[in-house]
Design an enzyme around this catalytic site. Structure first.
Site, PDB file in Angstrom:
ATOM      1  N   ASN A   7     -18.143   4.847  28.506  1.00 50.47           N
ATOM      2  CA  ASN A   7     -17.937   6.252  28.859  1.00 50.47           C
ATOM      3  C   ASN A   7     -18.546   7.061  27.729  1.00 50.47           C
ATOM      4  OD1 ASN A   7     -17.061   8.777  29.452  1.00 50.47           O
ATOM      5  ND2 ASN A   7     -14.878   8.279  29.497  1.00 50.47           N
ATOM      6  N   ARG A  95     -19.335   5.188  33.253  1.00 52.94           N
ATOM      7  CA  ARG A  95     -18.577   6.254  33.900  1.00 52.94           C
ATOM      8  C   ARG A  95     -19.430   7.517  33.932  1.00 52.94           C
ATOM      9  NH1 ARG A  95     -14.529  10.647  31.655  1.00 52.94           N
ATOM     10  NH2 ARG A  95     -13.763  11.377  33.646  1.00 52.94           N
ATOM     11  N   HIS A 184     -11.946  13.079  38.674  1.00 49.72           N
ATOM     12  CA  HIS A 184     -10.891  12.068  38.519  1.00 49.72           C
ATOM     13  C   HIS A 184     -10.897  11.090  39.695  1.00 49.72           C
ATOM     14  CE1 HIS A 184      -8.188  14.916  35.928  1.00 49.72           C
ATOM     15  NE2 HIS A 184      -8.957  14.167  35.151  1.00 49.72           N
ATOM     16  N   ARG A 245      -7.455  24.198  30.291  1.00 46.62           N
ATOM     17  CA  ARG A 245      -8.165  24.850  31.405  1.00 46.62           C
ATOM     18  C   ARG A 245      -7.177  25.608  32.268  1.00 46.62           C
ATOM     19  NH1 ARG A 245     -10.343  19.373  33.116  1.00 46.62           N
ATOM     20  NH2 ARG A 245     -11.813  18.877  31.465  1.00 46.62           N
ATOM     21  N   GLU A 388      -8.635   3.617  34.725  1.00 49.15           N
ATOM     22  CA  GLU A 388      -9.982   3.989  35.160  1.00 49.15           C
ATOM     23  C   GLU A 388     -11.015   2.952  34.724  1.00 49.15           C
ATOM     24  OE1 GLU A 388     -10.565   8.533  35.069  1.00 49.15           O
ATOM     25  OE2 GLU A 388      -8.803   8.227  33.838  1.00 49.15           O
TER      26      GLU A 388
END
Ligand code: AMP
Length: 406
Positions: A7, A95, A184, A245, A388
């Site tokens: 990633n 990813r 996601h 956020r 993940e």
């Protein structure tokens, strides 16, 4: 098959090497502050086992290639390495956050994929350049190893147009691909399959609301194993209230901030992505710190928590309307897996809609997949830890399996 999951961000590379015969993690770690005065590498061999061994390096790391070299040296280190030679790394899974509507499945990396990812940079300006740096270095260092891209957006490519379109002039969709993509996806895909398994049902027969609550948070309406709506949009900014956020907010705030505060578009983007959410309301973005502040009577922290719970309940309610029949609400990620207060706030007052938590089960400090609903709750409430990296490694192995479409 051993799969290295990468990633790669603009100044970091997170990695995990998995043995897919047993689905165990051989090693994991992160290279951070690439290109800064001092870089940091944290590496764990056999993480989470009795043989766990941790290495931390602190030194300048000029670029992604230098970072990957350090990682490789540790993976094949004569004493603490986890494989004897690099030949034992049989596949690499990358990813990728933004796959646009070009990619509707994980795929083998080739020059065309790199070109398409480069074209997608305007839609994923924060993440895709870093992913491309990781792909470039991995292809250079492992020229013979097949590599696969696994996208956060792919799971949501099954959303119907009524869910993914913005009611903006249609030309913006045609010209710039302005639409909702959702993110996601790897996590929602993984936990929805695990939840179906936990319920003893086939994914195709299962309707779920998956609730990923971490630093970034999103919810997904999963119908028969497929995403039909999700809370994040063109970027991960839309939807739930997150660490930094704002989630859903009126677009008219932009011109107001421009006119009244003289902020540029870049500054407003920074404000809504990095200075908002919990941090904007109470100055703290980590849920554990927020709970601590609430315990000390901090009214703003209390407000942030109330807003978070309220927004989550509104989304659960709207996804109940989207799905009709729902088998389970599934909480996952840092907050979703560990925070009974956040789960309770997210379900509070939804009893009349068939969602009843069992207070004791909710509070029990267990770790694995578990049911935290009251026995008579028509809709189950589950906690399912996300993974993940494992999902990326599984999809990588699937794409490369003989006979699979690459
Ligand atoms: P993630 O992005 O999935 O790593 O989740 C990070 C978020 O999970 C942060 O807000 C953490 O404060 C939160 N978190 C992690 N562990 C706990 C815990 N035991 N209780 C409450 N929040 C937690």
């Amino acid at each position: 098959m051993n799969v290295l999951v990468i990633n790669s961000g603009s100044s970091s590379i997170k990695y995990q090497l998995l043995d897919m015969r047993t689905e165990t993690v051989l090693c994991s770690g992160a290279v951070e502050r690439i290109g800064e005065e001092t870089g940091v590498l944290t590496h764990k061999a056999a993480p989470g086992t009795e043989r766990e061994e941790k290495v931390t390096l602190s030194q300048p790391i000029a670029d992604h290639e230098a970072g990957m070299h350090l990682v490789i040296d540790l993976i094949v280190h004569p004493e603490r390495g986890v494989v004897k030679s690099l030949d034992e790394i049989e596949a690499i899974g990358h990813r990728i956050v933004q796959g646009g509507d070009i990619f509707n499945a994980s795929c083998v990396v080739d020059d065309r994929v790199v070109d398409e990812l480069t074209k997608l940079i305007p839609l994923g300006p924060v993440h895709n350049p870093g992913h491309l740096a990781g792909i470039r270095v991995a292809r250079h260092l492992f020229p013979k190893v097949p590599q696969v891209t696994v996208f956060d957006t792919v799971f949501h490519q099954t959303m119907p147009p009524r869910a993914y379109m913005y009611a903006l002039p249609y030309e913006l969709y045609e010209e710039l691909k302005v639409r909702r993509y959702g993110f996601h996806g790897t996590s929602h895909s993984y936990v929805s399959k695990e939840a179906a398994r936990f319920l003893g049902k086939a994914p195709e027969e299962t309707n779920l609301i998956t609730v990923h609550l971490g630093n970034g948070s999103s919810m997904c309406a999963v119908q028969g194993g497929k995403s039909v709506d999700t809370s994040m949009g063109l970027t991960p900014l839309e939807g739930l209230i997150m660490g930094t956020r704002c989630g859903d907010a009126d677009l008219a705030i932009y011109p107001l901030l421009g006119a009244e505060k003289g902020l540029s578009i870049a500054e407003i983007n920074e404000l809504t992505n990095k200075q908002s959410g919990f941090k904007g309301i109470c100055g703290k973005n980590d849920m554990r710190d927020i709970h601590e502040a609430v315990a000390q009577g901090d009214a703003r922290a209390r407000l942030a928590l109330d807003m978070f719970g309220y927004r989550n309940r509104k989304y659960i309610g709207s996804y109940l309307a989207v799905l009709g029949r729902v088998d389970a609400i599934v909480f996952t990620a840092g907050i979703g897996e560990n925070d009974p207060v956040a789960r309770e706030l997210s379900c509070r007052g939804l009893e009349h809609l068939g969602i009843k938590l069992d207070p004791e089960r909710n509070l029990a400090p267990e770790r694995g997949a578990r049911d935290i609903s009251a026995p008579q709750s028509p809709v189950r409430v589950l906690v399912v830890p996300t993974n993940e990296e494992l999902e990326i490694a599984r999809q990588t192995a699937e794409v490369l399996a003989p006979g699979a479409k690459g």
